[in-house]
Scaffold this active site. Structure first.
Site, PDB file in Angstrom:
ATOM      1  N   LYS A 213      24.557  76.828  29.684  1.00 34.46           N
ATOM      2  CA  LYS A 213      23.215  76.530  29.161  1.00 34.46           C
ATOM      3  C   LYS A 213      23.100  75.105  28.625  1.00 34.46           C
ATOM      4  O   LYS A 213      24.088  74.447  28.339  1.00 34.46           O
ATOM      5  CB  LYS A 213      22.812  77.582  28.125  1.00 34.46           C
ATOM      6  CG  LYS A 213      22.445  78.879  28.839  1.00 34.46           C
ATOM      7  CD  LYS A 213      21.631  79.827  28.038  1.00 34.46           C
ATOM      8  CE  LYS A 213      21.237  81.005  28.934  1.00 34.46           C
ATOM      9  NZ  LYS A 213      21.023  82.227  28.182  1.00 34.46           N
ATOM     10  N   ARG A 247      27.574  87.428  28.908  1.00 33.18           N
ATOM     11  CA  ARG A 247      26.923  87.348  30.233  1.00 33.18           C
ATOM     12  C   ARG A 247      27.235  85.973  30.808  1.00 33.18           C
ATOM     13  O   ARG A 247      26.807  84.963  30.255  1.00 33.18           O
ATOM     14  CB  ARG A 247      25.416  87.546  30.042  1.00 33.18           C
ATOM     15  CG  ARG A 247      24.611  87.518  31.329  1.00 33.18           C
ATOM     16  CD  ARG A 247      23.115  87.674  31.027  1.00 33.18           C
ATOM     17  NE  ARG A 247      22.316  87.639  32.237  1.00 33.18           N
ATOM     18  CZ  ARG A 247      21.923  86.518  32.835  1.00 33.18           C
ATOM     19  NH1 ARG A 247      22.234  85.340  32.340  1.00 33.18           N
ATOM     20  NH2 ARG A 247      21.197  86.576  33.940  1.00 33.18           N
TER      21      ARG A 247
HETATM   22  N1  HH2 Z   1      19.921  84.236  30.139  1.00 34.67           N
HETATM   23  C1  HH2 Z   1      19.313  84.063  31.334  1.00 34.67           C
HETATM   24  C2  HH2 Z   1      18.783  85.157  32.031  1.00 34.67           C
HETATM   25  N2  HH2 Z   1      18.898  86.412  31.545  1.00 34.67           N
HETATM   26  N3  HH2 Z   1      19.648  87.885  29.868  1.00 34.67           N
HETATM   27  C3  HH2 Z   1      20.255  88.075  28.688  1.00 34.67           C
HETATM   28  N4  HH2 Z   1      20.366  89.310  28.189  1.00 34.67           N
HETATM   29  N5  HH2 Z   1      20.765  87.034  27.952  1.00 34.67           N
HETATM   30  C4  HH2 Z   1      20.681  85.745  28.377  1.00 34.67           C
HETATM   31  O1  HH2 Z   1      21.139  84.826  27.661  1.00 34.67           O
HETATM   32  C5  HH2 Z   1      20.041  85.494  29.636  1.00 34.67           C
HETATM   33  C6  HH2 Z   1      19.522  86.605  30.361  1.00 34.67           C
HETATM   34  C7  HH2 Z   1      19.193  82.695  31.907  1.00 34.67           C
HETATM   35  O2  HH2 Z   1      20.323  82.363  32.659  1.00 34.67           O
HETATM   36  P1  HH2 Z   1      20.442  82.487  34.247  1.00 34.67           P
HETATM   37  O3  HH2 Z   1      20.250  83.897  34.698  1.00 34.67           O
HETATM   38  O4  HH2 Z   1      21.719  81.871  34.673  1.00 34.67           O
HETATM   39  O5  HH2 Z   1      19.289  81.537  34.796  1.00 34.67           O
HETATM   40  P2  HH2 Z   1      17.819  81.762  35.372  1.00 34.67           P
HETATM   41  O6  HH2 Z   1      16.979  82.391  34.300  1.00 34.67           O
HETATM   42  O7  HH2 Z   1      17.365  80.364  35.715  1.00 34.67           O
HETATM   43  O8  HH2 Z   1      17.925  82.655  36.581  1.00 34.67           O
END
Ligand code: HH2
Length: 267
Positions: A213, A247
């Site tokens: 992040k 995660r």
């Molecule tokens: N962060 C993201 C998405 N879902 N769910 C939970 N529970 N906690 C988190 O910190 C979280 C989440 C964002 O990360 P990522 O899935 O890698 O990216 P994107 O939203 O661009 O798909």
């Protein structure tokens, strides 16, 4: 479905079936590539797989439920037949959640923190655990000067309310996630990690998602593809501070870090 077992810290592997996720957008859009990635993460030590069909990165636009389902359904269909670990669906839309639960998804991951009561009803009806993640505002605007009186206390107060609603709806297990990067400045994210243990007072498992992040990039002045060590440092401290689940994208490295921290905790 039984409540998930958090007797030791768990690793949730991220599977983004999106064209535009902030660090891996476009890599696992093809169903076969996504399914193969899930198998790879499980072989590397993932305890759960989190499938997402909508990016929630800062500034992102929402996609329709129809489009989200078009992305995730074929992947879930195969995964649920093929893998033994629980599969979660990362969505805030009840239509998407319901279709995925019908396919056999084992838990819901709601980044909008169960604001929509239909998500609670679904979790109760299908008897699945639910991740309640805190987000201030919406992805489009959440990073525009977020303000808290005390970031930990304010989020705990929010969780207290949602837990009450979840109990009333009959949800059997809520996993709390303070939502790193979702309407938080760099100091907010750092404080959340430093004070993560305070969330344990609420009596629920705690999940945290620091992976790659931007707060890591801002502290270390590193681009998104160069944040592995920063992520692992955050993971180590999170587990030390009581995280029950992390995660992450980089499962192999995270497994080693989590297992060592756990060994130190138990020594
Ligand atoms: N962060 C993201 C998405 N879902 N769910 C939970 N529970 N906690 C988190 O910190 C979280 C989440 C964002 O990360 P990522 O899935 O890698 O990216 P994107 O939203 O661009 O798909």
């Amino acid at each position: 479905m039984q409540a998930l077992d958090f007797s030791r810290p768990r690793i949730m592997g991220i599977l983004n079936v999106t064209p535009d996720s902030f660090s891996d957008g476009g890599r696992y859009q093809a169903t076969q590539a996504a399914v193969q990635r899930a198998h790879e993460m499980i072989a590397q030590g993932a305890d759960l797989i989190d499938v997402g069909g909508e990016s929630t990165r800062p500034g992102s636009d929402p996609v329709s439920a129809q489009e989200e389902l078009r992305r995730v359904e074929p992947v879930l269909q195969q995964l649920i037949d093929q893998v033994k670990v629980p599969v979660s669906i990362d969505t805030c839309k009840p239509e998407v959640a319901k279709a995925c639960l019908e396919l056999g998804a084992d838990l819901l991951n709601d980044v909008t923190g169960l604001r929509n009561p239909q998500m609670l009803e679904l979790a109760a009806d299908y008897k699945v655990p639910v991740v309640c993640m805190h987000m201030l505002g919406q992805p489009k605007t959440m990073q525009e000067k977020p303000v808290y009186k005390d970031v930990v206390q304010d989020i705990k107060a929010y969780f207290g309310e949602r837990l009450q609603a979840a109990r009333e709806a009959g949800v059997r297990q809520v996993i709390l996630d303070p939502g790193l990067g979702f309407g938080k400045t760099v100091p907010h994210n750092l404080q959340l990690l430093q004070r993560l243990r305070e969330f344990k007072d609420l009596g629920c498992p705690v999940l945290v998602g620091p992976s790659r992040k931007s707060f890591i990039g801002q502290v270390l002045n590193l681009d998104v593809h160069d944040r592995l060590e920063g992520t692992l440092a955050a993971v180590a401290l999170a587990v030390w501070n009581g995280a029950d689940c992390v995660r992450v994208h980089d499962v192999k490295e995270t497994r080693r870090v989590v297992d060592l921290v756990q060994a130190i905790r138990e020594a």
